[in-house]
Write a protein that holds these residues in place. Structure first.
Motif, mmCIF file in Angstrom:
data_model
loop_
_atom_site.group_PDB
_atom_site.id
_atom_site.type_symbol
_atom_site.label_atom_id
_atom_site.label_comp_id
_atom_site.label_asym_id
_atom_site.label_seq_id
_atom_site.Cartn_x
_atom_site.Cartn_y
_atom_site.Cartn_z
ATOM 1 N N MET A 1 0.818 -1.200 0.000
ATOM 2 C CA MET A 1 0.000 0.000 0.000
ATOM 3 C C MET A 1 0.856 1.255 0.000
ATOM 4 O O MET A 1 0.453 2.289 -0.493
ATOM 5 N N THR A 2 2.066 1.130 0.571
ATOM 6 C CA THR A 2 2.944 2.293 0.586
ATOM 7 C C THR A 2 3.338 2.691 -0.832
ATOM 8 O O THR A 2 3.524 3.866 -1.106
ATOM 9 N N GLN B 1 1.347 5.381 -2.625
ATOM 10 C CA GLN B 1 1.568 6.772 -2.250
ATOM 11 C C GLN B 1 2.811 7.344 -2.907
ATOM 12 O O GLN B 1 2.817 8.485 -3.318
ATOM 13 N N HIS B 2 3.831 6.506 -2.956
ATOM 14 C CA HIS B 2 5.071 7.045 -3.507
ATOM 15 C C HIS B 2 4.974 7.256 -4.999
ATOM 16 O O HIS B 2 5.666 8.108 -5.552
ATOM 17 N N GLN C 1 2.294 8.259 -6.518
ATOM 18 C CA GLN C 1 1.245 9.211 -6.864
ATOM 19 C C GLN C 1 1.808 10.244 -7.839
ATOM 20 O O GLN C 1 2.864 10.825 -7.578
#
Lengths: 219, 233
Positions: free
Chosen positions: B1-2, B5-6, B8
């Protein structure tokens, strides 16, 4: 946090804040209010409740908005959301009791920069479903409140001879004033950390896996 | 899931502004709402706290009225410019029994705010109440709990000189057990700094307020009795 596991609605998500990753005794976060407002158990309880409200409410909102918040402004957004809930708590405590408000002093406003809350927002709420984030925040809040209470009760019993304002020992007791002063906070925190670490080590030994990781200090 | 975000993608500035602005507006709305709801409760709490303190520092008081002491003397307008709050306390018959005034001075850890009751009949201070302080628990807070210290303020002399310019005898805190005169305060041994701060707060406040207040005391008496007569024709 090195361990990563699939976050879901289960007992572990809830309990990790209380035991395995207790914000105070394991992660050593939020020590400023821990040391400052725990000179009596009622202050500790009030601080624990105030922090719990802010942590749970901000976790819920941040988790709900997690897909809309662009990465570049996420910290600013989190701070605005957290500050909103802190301001609300501030007014509500003033409405409940001015004496309590005066006793807690600036530490209510300082919840804004409590690293437990910002840390949870960044590391957990922004990556998980609202239900999971709230469950975890509740666990973390209980862990934080328990830590506050365990310091507050010990310091009040020794430093004032009372518990939640009720006299325990009568007139013959000479209070250890140092316990309600700042140094007492450090002594008691050190004692609890020692106890907590000892328990964790014993548990790890019992499981026969005294890994290097668990014997290291929390932070 | 991380990873999500990175990875994005870069977002347009307008989007950032929209999100941040929207959340700020939501926050503003929430805060304003809670402020409106709690405002009357907080005001009532503060009023009760003052009432309790005033009735405590003036013996035999049954009610009080807030006045403001400014350049034009005493006024019932609480919001007078540069006015200092003055709480006149009355007994059950509407007679003036005393006046509660505020004072403050730096103690050991921070400012000590207190309220004291001035009795115009004996020209003395009849009681004090600490409103706010952060003195050391167990040492400095004895200024509230130490019975012998509190007894200093049963009748602490605060007479003015004949020209009403200053106190005839400045209020001073003296070493524990060396009180000789009525205007001296016996310090608490072990909490000398806090005790001295109380003396200083009383002296400074009395030196500046009493010369202005004493010539106006008749006005305070009349203000209340005039209203009582109106109320019971």
């Amino acid at each position: 946090m090195t361990r990563r596991r699939e976050a879901q609605l289960d007992w572990n998500t809830f309990s990790e804040g209380i035991w395995q990753e207790n914000p105070v005794f394991v992660m050593l976060l939020g020590l400023c209010p821990i040391l400052a407002v725990t000179n009596s158990s009622i202050n500790a309880l009030a601080m624990g409740l105030a922090t719990a409200f802010v942590l749970i409410a901000s976790s819920l909102l941040i988790s709900m908005l997690r897909n809309y918040i662009p990465k570049q402004v996420r910290i600013a957004t989190y701070i605005v959301i957290i500050a909103t809930f802190v301001t609300i708590v501030d007014y509500v405590i003033q409405a409940i009791s001015l004496d309590l408000y005066n006793a807690l002093g600036a530490f209510i406003q300082l919840i804004v920069v409590n690293c437990v809350i910002l840390g949870r927002a960044e590391a957990y709420a922004s990556k998980n479903r609202p239900s999971v984030a709230v469950l975890n925040a509740v666990g973390m809040s209980i862990g934080f409140a328990l830590a506050l209470l365990s310091l507050g009760t010990v310091r009040e019993i020794f430093g004032n001879g009372s518990l939640f304002g009720y006299d325990l020992f009568g007139d013959g007791f000479e209070p250890w004033v140092v316990m309600v002063l700042p140094p007492g906070g450090f002594f008691v925190l050190g004692g609890w950390l020692l106890l907590f670490e000892w328990f964790r080590q014993r548990k790890a030994e019992a499981q026969g896996e005294l890994a290097a990781e668990s014997s290291k200090p929390g932070a | 899931m991380t990873e999500d975000q990175h990875q994005q993608p870069n977002v347009a500035a307008s989007n950032l502004i929209r999100v941040l602005g929207g959340i700020a507006m939501l926050s503003g709305f929430l805060v304003a709402l809670v402020f409106q709801v709690t405002k009357p409760v907080i005001a009532e709490n503060k009023r009760l706290a003052i009432e309790k303190a005033v009735l405590q520092v003036v013996p035999d008081a049954a009610s009080y009225r807030q006045f403001s002491l400014g350049e034009q003397g005493i006024s019932s307008d609480e919001n007078q410019q540069d006015g200092i709050p003055v709480y006149a306390a009355y007994d059950e018959n509407g007679e003036l029994t005393g006046i509660a005034l505020e004072g403050s001075a730096f103690g050991y850890a921070g400012k000590i705010y207190l309220l004291y009751g001035y009795d115009p009949t004996c020209e003395c201070i009849r009681g004090i109440k600490v409103l706010k302080m952060i003195e050391t628990p167990g040492l400095g807070d004895k200024i509230i709990t130490d019975q012998a210290f509190v007894a200093n303020f049963n009748a602490l002399d605060a007479k003015l000189t004949s020209d009403h310019m200053q106190l005839a005898n400045p209020i001073v805190t003296v070493k524990a057990g060396t009180k000789r005169s009525n205007w001296e305060i016996d310090a608490i041994s072990g909490a000398t700094i806090s005790s001295k701060a109380v003396g200083r707060a009383l002296n400074e406040s009395a030196q500046t307020l009493l010369p202005k207040l004493v010539p106006e005391i008749d006005k305070l008496r009349q203000l209340q009795s005039a209203e009582l007569k109106e109320a019971q024709p």
